[in-house]
Design an enzyme around this catalytic site. Sequence first.
Site, PDB file in Angstrom:
ATOM      1  N   LYS A 181      40.535 105.513 115.785  1.00 49.48           N
ATOM      2  CA  LYS A 181      40.430 105.450 117.237  1.00 49.48           C
ATOM      3  C   LYS A 181      41.150 106.664 117.820  1.00 49.48           C
ATOM      4  O   LYS A 181      42.220 107.053 117.327  1.00 49.48           O
ATOM      5  CB  LYS A 181      41.086 104.168 117.753  1.00 49.48           C
ATOM      6  CG  LYS A 181      40.395 102.891 117.292  1.00 49.48           C
ATOM      7  CD  LYS A 181      39.061 102.707 117.981  1.00 49.48           C
ATOM      8  CE  LYS A 181      38.466 101.335 117.675  1.00 49.48           C
ATOM      9  NZ  LYS A 181      37.167 101.151 118.340  1.00 49.48           N
ATOM     10  N   ASN A 211      36.051 105.017 122.506  1.00 48.46           N
ATOM     11  CA  ASN A 211      35.880 103.852 123.390  1.00 48.46           C
ATOM     12  C   ASN A 211      35.834 104.242 124.875  1.00 48.46           C
ATOM     13  O   ASN A 211      36.415 103.577 125.731  1.00 48.46           O
ATOM     14  CB  ASN A 211      36.987 102.816 123.152  1.00 48.46           C
ATOM     15  CG  ASN A 211      36.827 102.084 121.823  1.00 48.46           C
ATOM     16  OD1 ASN A 211      37.635 102.257 120.903  1.00 48.46           O
ATOM     17  ND2 ASN A 211      35.776 101.300 121.691  1.00 48.46           N
ATOM     18  N   GLU A 236      32.314 108.992 118.516  1.00 47.30           N
ATOM     19  CA  GLU A 236      31.721 107.779 119.082  1.00 47.30           C
ATOM     20  C   GLU A 236      32.196 107.535 120.514  1.00 47.30           C
ATOM     21  O   GLU A 236      33.393 107.565 120.794  1.00 47.30           O
ATOM     22  CB  GLU A 236      32.121 106.602 118.188  1.00 47.30           C
ATOM     23  CG  GLU A 236      31.519 105.262 118.578  1.00 47.30           C
ATOM     24  CD  GLU A 236      31.934 104.161 117.601  1.00 47.30           C
ATOM     25  OE1 GLU A 236      32.449 104.476 116.502  1.00 47.30           O
ATOM     26  OE2 GLU A 236      31.762 102.988 117.943  1.00 47.30           O
ATOM     27  N   ASP A 261      28.032 103.512 121.315  1.00 45.85           N
ATOM     28  CA  ASP A 261      28.347 102.119 120.989  1.00 45.85           C
ATOM     29  C   ASP A 261      28.165 101.287 122.262  1.00 45.85           C
ATOM     30  O   ASP A 261      27.086 100.724 122.496  1.00 45.85           O
ATOM     31  CB  ASP A 261      29.789 102.057 120.453  1.00 45.85           C
ATOM     32  CG  ASP A 261      30.327 100.650 120.233  1.00 45.85           C
ATOM     33  OD1 ASP A 261      29.641  99.680 120.556  1.00 45.85           O
ATOM     34  OD2 ASP A 261      31.464 100.512 119.731  1.00 45.85           O
ATOM     35  N   LYS A 285      25.679  96.920 117.099  1.00 46.09           N
ATOM     36  CA  LYS A 285      26.460  95.688 117.000  1.00 46.09           C
ATOM     37  C   LYS A 285      25.564  94.567 117.507  1.00 46.09           C
ATOM     38  O   LYS A 285      25.193  94.555 118.687  1.00 46.09           O
ATOM     39  CB  LYS A 285      27.717  95.765 117.861  1.00 46.09           C
ATOM     40  CG  LYS A 285      28.772  96.721 117.331  1.00 46.09           C
ATOM     41  CD  LYS A 285      29.996  96.750 118.227  1.00 46.09           C
ATOM     42  CE  LYS A 285      31.015  97.730 117.693  1.00 46.09           C
ATOM     43  NZ  LYS A 285      32.135  97.938 118.649  1.00 46.09           N
TER      44      LYS A 285
HETATM   45 MG    MG Z   1      33.141 101.746 119.044  1.00 38.85          MG
END
Ligand code: MG
Length: 396
Positions: A181, A211, A236, A261, A285
């Site tokens: 992350k 994120n 990402e 994402d 996901k």
């Molecule tokens: Mg992600």
Amino acid sequence: MLAGVELLRLDLPLREPWVSAHGVFSTREVLLVHALADGPTGCAEGWGECAALGEPSYSEEYVESALDVMRRHLLPALFSARVGSVWEARAAMKVVKGHRMAKSAIETAVLDAELRLAGVRLADHLGGLSRLGSTGPGDAGAAVRRRVAAGVAVGIAPSLDHLIDAVGRHLEEGYRRVKIKIRPGWDLDPVVALRKELGGPDRFALQVDANGSYAGVADPAASLTPLDEQGLVLIEQPLADDDLLGHAALGRRLSTPICLDESIVSARSAAVAVALGACGVVNVKPGRVGGYLEAVAIHDLCADEGVPVWCGGMLETGVGRAANLALAALPNFSIPGDISASSRYWWSDIVTEPATLAPDGTIAVPLGPGIGVDVIDGLAARASASEWFSAGRVGE
Ligand code: MG
């Protein structure tokens, strides 16, 4: 036909606190859907795990919102429609907008029960649904893998030494793909440190996940272009969920592929993102997109566009992990995902056959019908709450 549904809540302690740009938590609030279905060959149970977290930080949904919409809207709609198949369940739930994670958990439980009744593995069923390799009626569809390359995700660490230590341990365990992350101020340094201390792309594949945390940065490209020299697999979700144009513009300035994402919530949104050039890779996901059937549609359209996909994770128990393994067995899941061994997150899983990592860095796709794993005896004793809803009680 769907005869009843149980909703179970559990509070499972993580082995170590999870830190991302969305926050920190040390306990996973878990919501499971337990479906009972009957058919010509008997009765079967099915299980689905809701991807929602305890807080609405990753997406708008959270455990309490999922429970509420299930109780008030989704389950009454299913029982009123007297659904007999997952496709009927999917159609019945369309009366509710959004709430994809709640719908996905129910859909998965219904599908699991249906496949257990039919004696069919989820991986084989999803392979059959996939258009890849399908040349006509009767074709079995896409060939599915027996084993899936595992990956491990590492949260934001308190220091570079902590990060190097954590990633080093995962490499020793056998993982060959690592995701860390990042956020503004914690991006280039950790990547450079990992490459310097633990080796280059020949030792392990490395990718980063922001994120959306570069959304408020004046010039995200200035922060992220230095990462281009680090041999990353992808970057990402650097920008906000709804900023497809921003991702497309940023992608033109980076040589490392951008992966989306949070932005991808359906096959339609994936098609738009790909058409705009907002991403070169998609993280699938199932919870975020409303279920495994929609996830297969995204897999197929990305395959047609030459866009590789991988399976993300939401700190799943063995229930959600088993279903994700089945999805990741499809051929265009060509980048290792966030599917780790159960022991990465849990002291004690809630399924009888927790996912384990082989020395070659892979995890086996479950062999049994449906999601292929069973919950442990005594699961009810570990639940903090449970409620039953019966099809026969509709209208009372
Ligand atoms: Mg992600």
